[in-house]
Design a protein around this motif. Sequence first.
Motif, mmCIF file in Angstrom:
data_model
loop_
_atom_site.group_PDB
_atom_site.id
_atom_site.type_symbol
_atom_site.label_atom_id
_atom_site.label_comp_id
_atom_site.label_asym_id
_atom_site.label_seq_id
_atom_site.Cartn_x
_atom_site.Cartn_y
_atom_site.Cartn_z
ATOM 1 N N GLU A 16 36.576 34.938 50.212
ATOM 2 C CA GLU A 16 35.316 34.528 49.023
ATOM 3 C C GLU A 16 35.251 35.127 47.599
ATOM 4 O O GLU A 16 34.790 34.872 46.909
ATOM 5 C CB GLU A 16 34.296 34.927 49.765
ATOM 6 C CG GLU A 16 33.498 34.269 51.016
ATOM 7 C CD GLU A 16 32.574 34.097 52.332
ATOM 8 O OE1 GLU A 16 31.775 35.497 52.256
ATOM 9 O OE2 GLU A 16 32.881 33.721 53.295
ATOM 10 N N ARG A 17 34.979 36.854 48.247
ATOM 11 C CA ARG A 17 34.956 37.417 46.688
ATOM 12 C C ARG A 17 36.026 36.980 45.471
ATOM 13 O O ARG A 17 36.275 36.459 44.677
ATOM 14 C CB ARG A 17 35.751 38.451 46.854
ATOM 15 C CG ARG A 17 34.557 39.956 47.867
ATOM 16 C CD ARG A 17 34.568 40.731 48.413
ATOM 17 N NE ARG A 17 34.060 41.678 48.385
ATOM 18 C CZ ARG A 17 33.523 43.291 49.375
ATOM 19 N NH1 ARG A 17 34.281 43.309 48.669
ATOM 20 N NH2 ARG A 17 32.733 43.435 49.784
ATOM 21 N N LEU A 18 37.824 36.632 46.081
ATOM 22 C CA LEU A 18 38.384 35.681 45.332
ATOM 23 C C LEU A 18 38.292 34.754 44.903
ATOM 24 O O LEU A 18 38.340 34.866 43.773
ATOM 25 C CB LEU A 18 39.926 35.904 45.893
ATOM 26 C CG LEU A 18 40.819 37.670 46.014
ATOM 27 C CD1 LEU A 18 41.412 37.388 46.658
ATOM 28 C CD2 LEU A 18 41.148 37.604 44.587
ATOM 29 N N GLY A 19 37.494 33.723 45.498
ATOM 30 C CA GLY A 19 36.914 32.402 44.551
ATOM 31 C C GLY A 19 35.884 32.697 43.868
ATOM 32 O O GLY A 19 36.158 32.135 42.679
ATOM 33 N N ALA A 20 35.551 33.836 43.938
ATOM 34 C CA ALA A 20 34.340 33.518 43.334
ATOM 35 C C ALA A 20 34.692 34.019 42.351
ATOM 36 O O ALA A 20 34.629 34.074 41.042
ATOM 37 C CB ALA A 20 32.807 34.399 43.709
ATOM 38 N N PHE A 25 36.694 33.385 36.022
ATOM 39 C CA PHE A 25 37.523 33.445 35.135
ATOM 40 C C PHE A 25 37.621 32.164 34.236
ATOM 41 O O PHE A 25 38.537 32.151 33.242
ATOM 42 C CB PHE A 25 38.968 33.952 35.940
ATOM 43 C CG PHE A 25 40.159 34.390 35.230
ATOM 44 C CD1 PHE A 25 40.007 34.891 33.986
ATOM 45 C CD2 PHE A 25 41.217 32.948 35.401
ATOM 46 C CE1 PHE A 25 40.976 35.334 32.978
ATOM 47 C CE2 PHE A 25 41.952 33.254 34.186
ATOM 48 C CZ PHE A 25 42.662 34.125 33.332
ATOM 49 N N VAL A 26 38.406 30.750 35.245
ATOM 50 C CA VAL A 26 37.582 29.526 34.838
ATOM 51 C C VAL A 26 36.994 29.036 33.908
ATOM 52 O O VAL A 26 36.722 28.668 32.862
ATOM 53 C CB VAL A 26 38.383 28.913 36.365
ATOM 54 C CG1 VAL A 26 37.822 27.098 35.446
ATOM 55 C CG2 VAL A 26 39.302 29.410 36.568
ATOM 56 N N ALA A 27 35.287 29.602 34.366
ATOM 57 C CA ALA A 27 34.433 29.153 33.756
ATOM 58 C C ALA A 27 34.401 30.134 32.241
ATOM 59 O O ALA A 27 34.065 29.179 31.161
ATOM 60 C CB ALA A 27 32.924 29.778 34.093
#
Length: 329
Positions: A16-20, A25-27
């Motif tokens: 979850e933390r890595l996904g956030a 980063f992508v945004a």
Amino acid sequence: MTNIPSSALIEQELRERLGALAAAFVADLEAQGRIVGPGGAIALEQLRTHVEARKNLPPTFQLAVDTIIDDCGYPRDAAVRVVTALQRKRLLCDDGEPESQHAFPSPSPDTSPVRGARVVQIGRPRPPFTAVPITPVAATPVDRPAAWTAAQARAVTLASRLREQHGEQAGVTEISPDRERVGVAIRAASLDDWTYWLTAIGAPLELRTWTAGYAQMALGSIDGVETRLVAHDVPRLLRDAELAAGEPYFLWGRMYDLSRGQLDSRGITWLYLGQRQENGMPLLTVRGGASALYPLTSIVVAHGHLTPVDAARTAPAAEQPAAPAGGEE
């Protein structure tokens, strides 16, 4: 007793933390415009390769490729292959600037084409300039002051004088020379305008006028130059005056109301008592004077056109005018 989280829970929390973190980063990359769509990386790489390749190509090569693409409709890859083949056959110069597109280049001795080879001319030659002969056109003769006759010159002078003296009058539409005479056109608002211009054009007392459509026409003369008056709306004004008069009589361009006293140029008042000559000419007498009767025409010739006044106006009883020519006793 302390509960120790299992490894599955730890892995889920890390995901979850890595996904956030990845989403943030992508945004950030999207906000900077640094992310391309599917296949975009390949397109960018091809564009980069093409730009770098153009930097290393001589101007002649680039011009040949662009010409084949624009004129023949070939894709860029095919155009590059064609130009490369021409370059290998020494049919296209590798260095230096391209020849002008508006002239036929002469091959130099060291760059002569191979015998039997076909020379490709880059660019579209322009045909040599051919001067177009200009044929002079004969000028159309026009009237000039030098060609005027003396009578025409007098008409021009008189028209200029009339414009200077009367051009500011209301209703004037034209004052201009017409060969050997002067034409005046007005739009009369009242019969006073009509009588004013009859005097201005030098119309005689015994004036003969005529009607042409909605205009009344009259001729005059000034210093030997004929004048012509075209007075619009005067026929209507004359009809209105005739209907309004108690005893109308039209003489030499004027409508007289004989039911009123008529004042001559000396200030003497003439009265019409209902008597006429055999030809219908009204006979007038001096108010307060003797009973002598005089034709209206004789009074006008002797003392000018008459002006209507109030018939009840009194005058000194002693006024005795000189008898006009042609009067009756």
